[in-house]
Enzyme design. Structure first.
Site, PDB file in Angstrom:
ATOM      1  N   CYS A  12      20.078  57.418  64.976  1.00 12.55           N
ATOM      2  CA  CYS A  12      18.677  57.408  64.558  1.00 12.55           C
ATOM      3  C   CYS A  12      18.076  58.618  65.224  1.00 12.55           C
ATOM      4  O   CYS A  12      18.567  59.195  66.189  1.00 12.55           O
ATOM      5  CB  CYS A  12      17.859  56.145  64.669  1.00 12.55           C
ATOM      6  N   HIS A  43      21.887  52.191  74.390  1.00  9.87           N
ATOM      7  CA  HIS A  43      22.887  51.267  74.691  1.00  9.87           C
ATOM      8  C   HIS A  43      24.379  51.586  74.069  1.00  9.87           C
ATOM      9  O   HIS A  43      24.779  51.011  72.953  1.00  9.87           O
ATOM     10  CB  HIS A  43      22.294  49.837  74.224  1.00  9.87           C
ATOM     11  N   HIS A  81      14.007  53.284  75.091  1.00  7.09           N
ATOM     12  CA  HIS A  81      13.311  51.990  74.872  1.00  7.09           C
ATOM     13  C   HIS A  81      12.023  51.609  75.448  1.00  7.09           C
ATOM     14  O   HIS A  81      11.138  51.006  75.189  1.00  7.09           O
ATOM     15  CB  HIS A  81      14.153  50.825  75.655  1.00  7.09           C
ATOM     16  N   GLU A 133      13.179  47.212  75.781  1.00  4.63           N
ATOM     17  CA  GLU A 133      12.117  47.408  75.027  1.00  4.63           C
ATOM     18  C   GLU A 133      10.816  46.586  75.107  1.00  4.63           C
ATOM     19  O   GLU A 133       9.650  46.965  75.228  1.00  4.63           O
ATOM     20  CB  GLU A 133      12.251  47.722  73.526  1.00  4.63           C
ATOM     21  N   THR A 172      11.253  47.011  67.776  1.00  8.61           N
ATOM     22  CA  THR A 172      11.473  47.837  66.592  1.00  8.61           C
ATOM     23  C   THR A 172      12.930  47.564  66.244  1.00  8.61           C
ATOM     24  O   THR A 172      13.167  47.922  64.909  1.00  8.61           O
ATOM     25  CB  THR A 172      11.320  49.148  67.119  1.00  8.61           C
TER      26      THR A 172
END
Length: 315
Positions: A12, A43, A81, A133, A172
């Site tokens: 992304c 990650h 994050h 996060e 998210t």
């Protein structure tokens, strides 16, 4: 073997931007040394090792604040994050140079929390315990943000919330179906709650792709690190929504050929932090795989990886 390349999949924009920022930092001779990343930049263990090869070390710990104490000088990179204000403040106290690679979608959630807490709201936050996060999001206003992961957590929320203005928002990268279900439970307990769904678009479209495209596959392989929440959620979506068995693998070495017994068509997708070359190796191997031809069972020719990080311009 028939291979269905589930699309969209893979990187992304938040992950790509974070890795580019970290690479630019590594190549910038003007930044103080040593350079550390506070936690995994994204990650994926392959990405972590590649940055170590470039001389950028990853430090981790039970939480970001504790991990930061191991960094004595130089430059610290904050990961995609997000990070709590307390960590920012401590980095400033330690006089560290900061490179912030927080995903803009995560920043938007932090801004939302700051805004509503300033207006006397309490925040119920749907997220995974132990994931960085939620740690950063809760850290925006620790006394007013309440982390929940399951229905039992809703029942354990403080009694005073019933008399407060409340919003519910989320990590998210969660399963959008899990988030929706938990938010409905929150709404039942607090009918006056305001809902702010913060599932990022990349997570949503990748989950929907699996839900819509995995149904005619006999098996789905998700390529992603075990610590990648969005990768684990893709496997969950295959099971729960598409009713197709799924396995998550970090790379081709983890593919168990016994999973392919009786499989005619296999779907392949990958998490948002999985390097494209790693997924391509899995697809290439599966496309040539023939259960009856043992010469196609050797993974060795498909294991060599060259460049796995996105290209960057040197600043």
């Amino acid at each position: 073997m028939l291979v269905k390349k589930i699309s969209p999949r893979g990187y992304c924009y938040g992950v790509v931007d974070a890795m580019k920022l970290a690479q630019q930092a590594a190549l910038n001779d003007n930044l103080p040394r040593p350079i550390h990343i506070l936690g995994m930049i994204v990650h994926n263990a392959h990405v972590t090792r590649e940055f170590e090869r470039m001389g950028v070390l990853t430090v981790d710990g039970p939480d970001r604040l504790e991990a930061l104490e191991t960094i004595k000088e130089g430059t610290v990179i904050f990961t995609a994050h997000g990070i709590s204000p307390a960590v920012y403040a401590r980095a400033a106290e330690k006089k560290l140079t900061v490179v912030d690679a927080t995903c803009p979608d995560v920043t938007r959630t932090h801004d939302l929390i700051r805004s509503v807490v300033a207006d006397d709201y309490e925040v119920i936050y749907v997220g995974k315990h132990g994931h960085p996060e939620p740690e950063g999001a809760v850290g925006v206003a620790p006394e007013h943000v309440h982390l929940i992961e399951k229905v039992e957590d809703i029942e354990a929320l403080p009694a005073h919330l019933a008399d407060k203005k409340i919003i519910v928002t989320n990590q998210t990268t969660m399963s959008q179906w899990d988030v929706q279900a938990l938010m409905e439970h929150v709404r039942k307990k607090y009918p006056h709650v305001e809902v702010h769904n913060e599932i990022c678009n990349a997570t949503q479209v990748r989950q929907e792709a699996v839900a819509e495209q995995a149904g005619d596959c006999d098996l789905v392989i998700v390529v992603g690190d075990p610590r990648s929440n969005n990768s684990n959620r893709l496997a969950q979506v295959s099971f729960d929504i598409a009713a197709t068995p799924a396995h998550r693998i970090g790379d081709l070495t983890e593919l168990d050929l016994s999973w392919l017994d009786g499989v005619n068509q296999v779907g392949v997708t990958s998490g948002a932090s999985t390097p494209t070359p790693i997924t391509k190796k899995v697809i290439d191997f599966l496309q040539q795989y023939d259960p009856a031809d043992i010469s196609t069972h050797d993974k060795t020719p498909f294991l060599e990886l060259r460049r796995i990080l996105p290209k960057v311009k040197i600043l």
